[in-house]
Design an enzyme around this catalytic site. Sequence first.
Site, short mmCIF file in Angstrom:
data_model
loop_
_atom_site.label_atom_id
_atom_site.label_comp_id
_atom_site.label_asym_id
_atom_site.label_seq_id
_atom_site.Cartn_x
_atom_site.Cartn_y
_atom_site.Cartn_z
N GLU A 578 0.83 -1.22 0.00
CA GLU A 578 0.00 0.00 0.00
C GLU A 578 0.86 1.26 0.00
OE1 GLU A 578 -4.15 -1.00 2.12
OE2 GLU A 578 -2.41 -1.52 3.34
N GLU A 598 -3.75 -9.52 2.60
CA GLU A 598 -4.47 -9.49 3.88
C GLU A 598 -5.51 -10.60 4.02
OE1 GLU A 598 -2.81 -5.35 3.35
OE2 GLU A 598 -3.67 -6.91 2.08
#
Length: 786
Positions: A578, A598
């Site tokens: 990210e 994730e």
Amino acid sequence: MQIHTAKIQKAAVIGAGVMGAAIAAQLANAGIPVILLDIVLPGNPDRNAAAKTGIQRALKARPAAFMDPARASLITLGNLEDDLGKLKDADWILEAIIEKLPAKRDLWERVEKVAKKTAIISSNSSGIPMHLQIEGRGEDFQRRFVGAHFFNPPRYLHLLEIIPTPGTDQQVIADFSHFADTVLGKGVVVANDVPGFVANRIGVYGIVRAMHYIQKYGLTPAQADQLTGPVLGRASSATFRTADLSGLDIIYHVANDLGAATPDDEDFTLTQPFRTLVEDKKWLGDKTGSGFYKKTRGDGGKTVILNLNLDTFEYEDQGKVKVDAVEAIKGQPLAKRVQALYTLEGREGDFLRGVMNDSLWYAAKMAGHVSGRLTDIDNALKWGFGWEQGPFETMDTLGVQTVITNLEAEGRTLPPLLAAMKASGREKFYQEGEVVTPEGQPTPYAAPYLILTDLKKDASRVVRKRAGASLIDLGDGVLLAEWHVKMNALGEDQLRIIEDAHRAVTSMGYAGFVVGNQGENFSAGANLPLVLSQAQDEEWDELDTAIKAFQTATTSLRFSPHPVVAAPFGLALGGGCEMLLHADHVVASAELYTGLVEVGVGLIPGGGGTKEMLLRFTDALLPAQQNGALMLPAVQRAFELIGTAKVSTSALDARNFGFLRPTDTIVMNRDNLIAEAKRKVLELAPGYIQPTPRQDIPVMGDAAIAAIRSALYGMHEGKYITDYDLVVSGELARVLSGGVGNNRTAKVSEQHLLDLEREAFLTLLGKKGTQERIGHMLKTGKPLRN
């Protein structure tokens, strides 16, 4: 004559065996068109069959030889009978044929007739002296000839030994070294044209001597590997696992060849157990399934590693081998580990000192013989054998005079280099911008790459220091936000240093900053132990604040008033991914393994990753498609990428996935990463315009949720996904749709998507299934399918 690296735009590789095909693949990885030639196989109607077989082998290789299989299209196949004339277009010609001198001499005679007069000519031979190969060739040919010894596999092993002959032009050496560094991504060592060159001469000597010492002190190969592996700053495969991987027959032949080619006092004599393994048992390591170790299947199909008993030649299940001395110092800095191991008592200590003293003594003896620079010897062992420190750096850690005292106590004759060091009383080979020569004389030295540990020795360069992160002045008006914790897991310090960087750029007049480091990995993601602990303690307000802080950090990279460049390498997972997604520009190492992973712990990206991938794939659609059901492919692409936790196998792969943009930079040599990222900041700074958050992102609302749920239902019924996969996927679908209740023509802001991400992240974190997944990952390192 002058060769310019800009002109090395086409290459040719002769020989499509394991090495030749893999070298051709690495050239293609670097974007270099290459022709691959091999012999015509008798009786085969396909005259290019040998070359085709080589490329097919490279395409199937594990680990992968190609960074992107599509790069194989840069390789043109041919044969030595029909296509030799095509070498006239090559700027660099490399042979990787059979290791027989007459064959190489015959090849060079033919190549000289067709190669253009500016082409660099190279041999990948590991054993045949370079000067012998080109006897009888013209002076111009000899001036352009230089050995180029790659290590296998060429994509992953950083070392390239460049071996000039007495007739090689110095400009060819310089230009080809620069090309190998910047274009091929290699760590270049200039070696002398002597048996074994640098890395194999010293590295194989160390392996051979270790075999003697395990017999002398009664250790098993597994115990020896515990002592000579990561704890000593060596590769995880240590000594005997490395031998298995390399092939015991390769070690056998190299040691015998070196023993025959070197003076009698350089002991490459193999132990009888090793000779039995190769000559009688034919157990050659991984290639035959048995060597010092053997893999088998245990209960439940679990892989079990059996260890060879060198007395009985039986394989035994010894369980997980642990050495108390190793366990006692794990986690300590390398210098303290090396010092503790060197002074260890008992048979383990005797074994280690024997192995270390032999290697250190022999490296010193080879200084000036295998290479004219100590740095080349250190780098050869680091880049070719996976050492964290080279032999001279290791002696600096131990204290050179301490090593000399120990060698003399063993009755060894000091090599000239160590004798000179003893006379001078100098404790280090490297100190204060200088390194000694093989004659023991100090000479100025500056690292060819930007090394952060060296930079930080100047306290004025450290603008801000936190326990787990620092802000470094790279010079020329550029800062670096550096993380330095285990696996560079993202926590408070790592986020705060981003805030510190923005503040420093604004208040101190910097041009911008780089997010990067020179650790083992860019970042393996969030601090999961802390996240799980807070969730189990139901600290929801603290977690909500932490996620907001993470989103603030990532979005600040995108919307800052100054350029921010990310420099990822190695693992950049989860939150690490990210970070790079939100930078103005990414300068990525070619070996980048990045992804939003994730879901493997029952979560979805919460730092803007879900939002960013939806934006990228939606923006890739034509304007007419950014409405209604026509947007579904973009939503599905983002859902599949995140929902299956795809991880790139290279930077080229990351670009294909969409983690990197077409405009982002890929650097083949990781050593150049920070410098190139700094250059990019300076390029972007003049006239930089601060971006503003998007307010008009088209979303599909309930229509997207319905389409995704329909697909999920079929996957669940087919038992491709579990019950809890449905739960996690449902939250991901809700974010990618823009939220329940929106219609097909709705438009939302980036902040709206970020709020949805945060809400979904917290919702999942509160569920037992997610907490079980996180706990299982922390305990086993593997995802739980609950």
